[in-house]
Each structure stands twice: as C-alpha cells, then as structure tokens.
Design a protein around this motif. Structure first.
Motif, PDB file in Angstrom:
ATOM      1  N   ARG A  12       0.849  -1.089   0.005  1.00 24.22           N
ATOM      2  CA  ARG A  12      -0.068   0.073  -0.191  1.00 24.22           C
ATOM      3  C   ARG A  12       0.953   1.283  -0.152  1.00 24.22           C
ATOM      4  NH1 ARG A  12      -4.384  -0.889   4.750  1.00 24.22           N
ATOM      5  NH2 ARG A  12      -4.964   1.198   4.090  1.00 24.22           N
ATOM      6  N   LEU A  13       1.904   1.058   0.681  1.00 22.57           N
ATOM      7  CA  LEU A  13       2.802   2.125   0.897  1.00 22.57           C
ATOM      8  C   LEU A  13       3.354   2.584  -0.680  1.00 22.57           C
ATOM      9  CD1 LEU A  13       5.559   3.161   3.302  1.00 22.57           C
ATOM     10  CD2 LEU A  13       6.180   3.312   1.035  1.00 22.57           C
ATOM     11  N   ALA A  33       2.041  12.042   5.147  1.00 21.78           N
ATOM     12  CA  ALA A  33       0.978  11.980   3.972  1.00 21.78           C
ATOM     13  C   ALA A  33       0.621  10.571   3.651  1.00 21.78           C
ATOM     14  CB  ALA A  33       1.736  12.831   2.962  1.00 21.78           C
ATOM     15  N   ILE A  34       1.371   9.855   3.478  1.00 21.59           N
ATOM     16  CA  ILE A  34       1.164   8.290   3.207  1.00 21.59           C
ATOM     17  C   ILE A  34       0.162   7.667   4.054  1.00 21.59           C
ATOM     18  CG2 ILE A  34       1.983   6.162   2.423  1.00 21.59           C
ATOM     19  CD1 ILE A  34       4.330   7.542   1.038  1.00 21.59           C
ATOM     20  N   ALA A  35       0.662   7.635   5.325  1.00 21.58           N
ATOM     21  CA  ALA A  35      -0.009   7.205   6.548  1.00 21.58           C
ATOM     22  C   ALA A  35      -1.270   7.894   6.461  1.00 21.58           C
ATOM     23  CB  ALA A  35       0.756   7.614   7.955  1.00 21.58           C
ATOM     24  N   ASP A  36      -1.600   9.147   6.412  1.00 22.94           N
ATOM     25  CA  ASP A  36      -2.956   9.681   6.468  1.00 22.94           C
ATOM     26  C   ASP A  36      -3.854   9.427   5.365  1.00 22.94           C
ATOM     27  OD1 ASP A  36      -2.141  10.987   8.672  1.00 22.94           O
ATOM     28  OD2 ASP A  36      -1.591  13.076   7.767  1.00 22.94           O
ATOM     29  N   ALA A  37      -3.242   9.308   4.354  1.00 20.08           N
ATOM     30  CA  ALA A  37      -3.941   8.835   2.855  1.00 20.08           C
ATOM     31  C   ALA A  37      -4.459   7.397   3.283  1.00 20.08           C
ATOM     32  CB  ALA A  37      -3.001   9.017   1.735  1.00 20.08           C
ATOM     33  N   LEU A  52      12.022  -1.482   3.084  1.00 19.68           N
ATOM     34  CA  LEU A  52      11.765  -1.231   1.609  1.00 19.68           C
ATOM     35  C   LEU A  52      13.042  -0.447   0.906  1.00 19.68           C
ATOM     36  CD1 LEU A  52       8.049  -0.271   1.447  1.00 19.68           C
ATOM     37  CD2 LEU A  52       9.256  -2.476   0.847  1.00 19.68           C
ATOM     38  N   LYS A  53      13.591   0.475   1.711  1.00 19.77           N
ATOM     39  CA  LYS A  53      14.719   1.328   1.351  1.00 19.77           C
ATOM     40  C   LYS A  53      15.972   0.226   1.194  1.00 19.77           C
ATOM     41  CE  LYS A  53      17.681   5.305   2.586  1.00 19.77           C
ATOM     42  NZ  LYS A  53      17.850   6.259   3.473  1.00 19.77           N
ATOM     43  N   LYS A  54      16.291  -0.516   2.373  1.00 19.67           N
ATOM     44  CA  LYS A  54      17.239  -1.389   2.141  1.00 19.67           C
ATOM     45  C   LYS A  54      17.143  -2.313   1.045  1.00 19.67           C
ATOM     46  CE  LYS A  54      19.652  -4.776   5.233  1.00 19.67           C
ATOM     47  NZ  LYS A  54      19.708  -5.704   6.429  1.00 19.67           N
TER      48      LYS A  54
END
Length: 165
Positions: A12-13, A33-37, A52-54
């Motif tokens: 979802r992110l 903003a992603i958490a809110d959306a 996910l960054k790693k």
C-alpha cells in the motif's frame, strides 16, 4: 496463505508513492502524508519503509521537505520483491522453510519429513501452491497496481456523482 500486515502495508505504501507521481528523481512524499492517505500507523510504516529502502525499492531525502520516492520506475518493481522485503519469503504452511541451497536457488523443506524415510504426504501440494503464489507475485508490477487503483478511484467517483434528471 496469509500475508502479514508488513507485506500489506508495504504494498500500500508503494502504491501510494506511485499514485502521487513519485518516480525516480521526482518529488518526494512524506511518510505522514502516506499514513494519512492510507489510514496506516506512522510508527509501523517507519519500520516497513526502512526495509523497503534496504531492498532498493524506495529512496529517501532528509530535511524539512524530505520524504520518500520510488528508487526505480514502477514498471520495474515486482510484487515478489515487495513482499519479501518486509516479511521474508512467504510459505503456504508453517511447517515449510525456504532454505538457501548455496547457489542463487533455494529449496523448500517440510519439517514433517521423518528420518525413517517417510516424507510429508502433502509436500507436493504445498510446493505447487507456493510456486503459484510466487509466480503471480512476480508477474504483477507496481505500475499495474497503481493503474488499477486509479481506475477504481475513477469508477467510485463516477458512481458517486449525482446524475442530471
């Protein structure tokens, strides 16, 4: 086969990053903003986005106007790598383990195998289920999910609009 919230929220992110037009070298989106959306817990997303960054799926920018963006084009991001990054290799049963075989391949080991020569009677079934799931995840790109999400949003908006009499 059940996936954890880590996998669900990770997908979802990334969809939300894709929806907000976030491409490599593009604008960044704050995790808040992603958490809110998506109505997701920010603290939990922070742990997921680190994984996910790693895995090289997202990149971050620090500072007052910092945030996240896709590390690659959405057409290049496949769902099998998105699921594995925060959760590890999914398995169809708790008795299965994905064991690296020394090479780039791995093999599935069922813990129900016995030392007296008997093997698990259901291993073939669960191996096929796992293969089917992995194949489906690999065949699905982030770009497809973003496009599907946009179509669904358009359909909902059109359905909700009042009709002229």
């Amino acid at each position: 086969m059940m996936f954890t919230t880590k996998a669900e929220y990770g997908v979802r992110l990334l969809i939300e990053l894709g929806r907000q037009g976030s491409e490599p070298d593009g604008a960044v989106v704050s995790l808040k903003a992603i958490a809110d959306a998506e109505l997701l817990p920010l603290a939990y997303l922070e742990r997921i986005v680190a994984k996910l960054k790693k895995a090289g799926l997202v990149e971050s920018t620090r500072g007052a106007h910092g945030g996240y963006r896709l590390a690659r084009d959405a057409t290049e991001i496949r769902m099998d790598e998105v699921i594995v990054a925060p959760e590890g290799q999914p398995t169809p049963m708790t008795c299965f383990a994905d064991v690296p075989d020394g090479a780039s391949e791995s093999r599935v080991v069922c813990h129900h195998n016995h030392t007296d020569g008997h093997t698990c009677a259901t291993k073939l079934l669960w191996t096929r289920v796992l293969g089917g799931v992995q194949s489906s995840l690999h065949a699905t790109t982030l770009d497809e999910l973003v496009a599907f999400s946009r179509r669904a949003e358009t359909t909902q908006t059109t359905d909700a609009a009042p009709t002229a009499a």
